[in-house]
Design a protein around this motif. Structure first.
Motif, PDB file in Angstrom:
ATOM      1  N   PHE A 101      48.700  43.333  35.714  1.00  0.00           N
ATOM      2  CA  PHE A 101      49.252  42.742  36.918  1.00  0.00           C
ATOM      3  C   PHE A 101      48.506  40.932  36.625  1.00  0.00           C
ATOM      4  O   PHE A 101      47.795  40.994  36.610  1.00  0.00           O
ATOM      5  CB  PHE A 101      48.734  43.393  38.321  1.00  0.00           C
ATOM      6  N   PRO A 102      49.286  40.503  37.999  1.00  0.00           N
ATOM      7  CA  PRO A 102      49.349  39.546  38.075  1.00  0.00           C
ATOM      8  C   PRO A 102      48.022  39.270  39.336  1.00  0.00           C
ATOM      9  O   PRO A 102      48.351  40.371  39.757  1.00  0.00           O
ATOM     10  CB  PRO A 102      50.094  38.454  38.284  1.00  0.00           C
ATOM     11  N   ALA A 103      47.434  38.461  40.158  1.00  0.00           N
ATOM     12  CA  ALA A 103      47.491  38.833  41.443  1.00  0.00           C
ATOM     13  C   ALA A 103      47.954  38.604  42.622  1.00  0.00           C
ATOM     14  O   ALA A 103      48.420  36.663  42.666  1.00  0.00           O
ATOM     15  CB  ALA A 103      46.048  37.546  41.976  1.00  0.00           C
ATOM     16  N   ILE A 104      49.389  39.234  42.843  1.00  0.00           N
ATOM     17  CA  ILE A 104      50.371  38.687  43.471  1.00  0.00           C
ATOM     18  C   ILE A 104      49.878  38.124  44.629  1.00  0.00           C
ATOM     19  O   ILE A 104      49.317  38.181  45.520  1.00  0.00           O
ATOM     20  CB  ILE A 104      50.717  40.446  43.742  1.00  0.00           C
ATOM     21  N   SER A 105      50.318  36.969  45.613  1.00  0.00           N
ATOM     22  CA  SER A 105      50.999  36.555  46.086  1.00  0.00           C
ATOM     23  C   SER A 105      49.574  35.626  45.955  1.00  0.00           C
ATOM     24  O   SER A 105      49.676  35.025  47.115  1.00  0.00           O
ATOM     25  CB  SER A 105      51.023  37.112  47.537  1.00  0.00           C
ATOM     26  N   THR A 106      48.851  35.699  45.580  1.00  0.00           N
ATOM     27  CA  THR A 106      47.746  34.251  45.864  1.00  0.00           C
ATOM     28  C   THR A 106      47.864  32.828  45.460  1.00  0.00           C
ATOM     29  O   THR A 106      46.822  32.201  45.626  1.00  0.00           O
ATOM     30  CB  THR A 106      46.731  34.470  45.130  1.00  0.00           C
ATOM     31  N   GLY A 107      48.651  32.544  44.818  1.00  0.00           N
ATOM     32  CA  GLY A 107      49.023  31.577  44.207  1.00  0.00           C
ATOM     33  C   GLY A 107      49.954  31.321  45.355  1.00  0.00           C
ATOM     34  O   GLY A 107      49.418  30.371  46.565  1.00  0.00           O
ATOM     35  N   ILE A 108      51.193  30.144  45.246  1.00  0.00           N
ATOM     36  CA  ILE A 108      52.001  29.367  46.122  1.00  0.00           C
ATOM     37  C   ILE A 108      52.063  30.108  47.668  1.00  0.00           C
ATOM     38  O   ILE A 108      52.732  29.357  48.495  1.00  0.00           O
ATOM     39  CB  ILE A 108      53.136  28.768  45.209  1.00  0.00           C
ATOM     40  N   TYR A 109      52.185  31.777  47.551  1.00  0.00           N
ATOM     41  CA  TYR A 109      52.379  32.655  48.922  1.00  0.00           C
ATOM     42  C   TYR A 109      50.878  32.218  50.039  1.00  0.00           C
ATOM     43  O   TYR A 109      51.319  32.813  51.034  1.00  0.00           O
ATOM     44  CB  TYR A 109      52.825  33.874  48.797  1.00  0.00           C
ATOM     45  N   ARG A 144      45.319  45.754  33.656  1.00  0.00           N
ATOM     46  CA  ARG A 144      44.735  45.324  33.665  1.00  0.00           C
ATOM     47  C   ARG A 144      45.322  43.821  33.941  1.00  0.00           C
ATOM     48  O   ARG A 144      46.223  44.125  35.382  1.00  0.00           O
ATOM     49  CB  ARG A 144      45.508  44.671  32.110  1.00  0.00           C
ATOM     50  N   PHE A 145      44.499  43.219  34.859  1.00  0.00           N
ATOM     51  CA  PHE A 145      44.660  42.581  36.425  1.00  0.00           C
ATOM     52  C   PHE A 145      44.289  41.052  35.540  1.00  0.00           C
ATOM     53  O   PHE A 145      43.135  41.103  35.179  1.00  0.00           O
ATOM     54  CB  PHE A 145      43.699  42.693  37.546  1.00  0.00           C
ATOM     55  N   VAL A 146      45.113  40.119  35.315  1.00  0.00           N
ATOM     56  CA  VAL A 146      45.616  39.589  34.439  1.00  0.00           C
ATOM     57  C   VAL A 146      45.355  38.466  35.243  1.00  0.00           C
ATOM     58  O   VAL A 146      46.376  37.577  36.312  1.00  0.00           O
ATOM     59  CB  VAL A 146      46.445  38.834  33.460  1.00  0.00           C
ATOM     60  N   VAL A 147      43.625  37.937  35.154  1.00  0.00           N
ATOM     61  CA  VAL A 147      44.022  35.735  36.511  1.00  0.00           C
ATOM     62  C   VAL A 147      44.034  34.995  35.417  1.00  0.00           C
ATOM     63  O   VAL A 147      43.531  35.421  34.344  1.00  0.00           O
ATOM     64  CB  VAL A 147      42.477  36.602  36.724  1.00  0.00           C
ATOM     65  N   PHE A 148      44.258  33.831  35.946  1.00  0.00           N
ATOM     66  CA  PHE A 148      44.599  32.600  35.705  1.00  0.00           C
ATOM     67  C   PHE A 148      42.964  31.421  34.942  1.00  0.00           C
ATOM     68  O   PHE A 148      42.441  31.048  34.115  1.00  0.00           O
ATOM     69  CB  PHE A 148      45.641  31.800  36.339  1.00  0.00           C
ATOM     70  N   ASP A 149      42.112  32.238  36.118  1.00  0.00           N
ATOM     71  CA  ASP A 149      41.284  30.974  36.154  1.00  0.00           C
ATOM     72  C   ASP A 149      39.473  31.908  36.534  1.00  0.00           C
ATOM     73  O   ASP A 149      39.619  33.037  36.831  1.00  0.00           O
ATOM     74  CB  ASP A 149      41.697  29.924  36.834  1.00  0.00           C
ATOM     75  N   GLU A 150      39.296  31.061  36.490  1.00  0.00           N
ATOM     76  CA  GLU A 150      37.135  31.381  36.194  1.00  0.00           C
ATOM     77  C   GLU A 150      37.179  32.419  37.969  1.00  0.00           C
ATOM     78  O   GLU A 150      36.930  32.980  38.517  1.00  0.00           O
ATOM     79  CB  GLU A 150      36.614  30.634  36.703  1.00  0.00           C
ATOM     80  N   ARG A 151      38.080  31.406  38.797  1.00  0.00           N
ATOM     81  CA  ARG A 151      38.025  31.620  40.765  1.00  0.00           C
ATOM     82  C   ARG A 151      38.213  33.294  40.504  1.00  0.00           C
ATOM     83  O   ARG A 151      37.444  34.005  41.323  1.00  0.00           O
ATOM     84  CB  ARG A 151      38.374  30.791  41.877  1.00  0.00           C
ATOM     85  N   GLY A 152      39.814  33.782  39.958  1.00  0.00           N
ATOM     86  CA  GLY A 152      40.066  34.633  39.895  1.00  0.00           C
ATOM     87  C   GLY A 152      39.330  36.080  39.279  1.00  0.00           C
ATOM     88  O   GLY A 152      39.393  37.339  40.013  1.00  0.00           O
ATOM     89  N   ARG A 153      38.902  35.224  38.083  1.00  0.00           N
ATOM     90  CA  ARG A 153      37.677  36.404  37.069  1.00  0.00           C
ATOM     91  C   ARG A 153      36.610  36.739  38.309  1.00  0.00           C
ATOM     92  O   ARG A 153      36.045  38.214  38.226  1.00  0.00           O
ATOM     93  CB  ARG A 153      37.303  35.581  36.555  1.00  0.00           C
ATOM     94  N   VAL A 154      35.724  35.637  39.208  1.00  0.00           N
ATOM     95  CA  VAL A 154      34.747  36.436  40.340  1.00  0.00           C
ATOM     96  C   VAL A 154      35.579  36.963  40.797  1.00  0.00           C
ATOM     97  O   VAL A 154      35.393  38.410  41.346  1.00  0.00           O
ATOM     98  CB  VAL A 154      34.329  34.891  40.773  1.00  0.00           C
ATOM     99  N   ALA A 155      36.251  36.564  42.150  1.00  0.00           N
ATOM    100  CA  ALA A 155      37.590  37.704  42.802  1.00  0.00           C
ATOM    101  C   ALA A 155      37.839  39.296  42.004  1.00  0.00           C
ATOM    102  O   ALA A 155      36.848  40.209  43.074  1.00  0.00           O
ATOM    103  CB  ALA A 155      38.567  36.745  43.021  1.00  0.00           C
ATOM    104  N   PHE A 156      37.664  38.920  41.533  1.00  0.00           N
ATOM    105  CA  PHE A 156      38.196  40.447  40.901  1.00  0.00           C
ATOM    106  C   PHE A 156      37.088  41.336  40.317  1.00  0.00           C
ATOM    107  O   PHE A 156      37.044  42.402  40.304  1.00  0.00           O
ATOM    108  CB  PHE A 156      39.648  40.374  39.779  1.00  0.00           C
TER     109      PHE A 156
END
Length: 171
Positions: A119-127, A154-166
């Protein structure tokens, strides 16, 4: 059997899983962010499958909170599960729609006999969904909705900010 929840910082299009979840827009015809990356890397097979869905059951597009599967084209995954996340609104609580994206994607994954899902972090980008709240909803929903046969999410996040949040919700 307990489903493993894991966290990866990286590129979701490189995940060798049974099903990768696409944070799609309602048109199913590609877009920016995760959606654009999946369509670019997966190749024309994904777009062709999405066009076929639009020509049959989803003439008006896929509704927010719903999910549907297609081929993964040239991705290392076997399937792409497209789900349409809600746009964040400070005036209206759309949390249930976001949670539905994760539940419906897992339901489709179980129908596909997928053992591994990314899974990506749904809706947390442009939305615009706040990342910490999006991570909380994702992890809580997946924990409560895991389907038989799904061995790893798997939660697959693009950057460090996402990694810390999850990581805050997975630890």
């Amino acid at each position: 059997m307990t489903t493993r929840l894991t966290l990866i910082q990286g590129d979701i299009t490189e995940q060798d899983v049974d099903a990768v979840v696409n944070a799609a827009n309602s048109s199913l015809l590609g877009g920016g962010g995760v959606d654009g990356a999946i369509h670019r890397r997966g190749g024309p097979e994904i777009l062709a499958a999405c066009r076929a869905l639009r020509a049959s059951h989803y003439g008006k597009g896929l509704a927010t909170g719903q999910a549907v599967a297609t081929t993964a084209g040239r991705l290392p995954a076997r399937h792409v599960i497209h789900t349409v996340g809600p746009r964040w609104s400070p005036a209206e609580d759309r949390s249930e729609l976001l949670a539905s994206c994760y539940r419906e994607s897992l339901r489709i994954a179980a129908e596909l006999d997928a053992r591994t899902v990314a899974f990506p972090a749904i809706s947390t980008g442009i939305y615009g969904w706040p990342l910490d709240d999006g991570a909380r909803i994702a992890v809580e929903t997946v924990r409560g909705a895991v389907r038989a046969g799904v061995e790893e999410v798997r939660f697959v996040v693009f950057d460090e900010r996402g990694r810390v949040a999850f990581a805050a919700y997975l630890d």
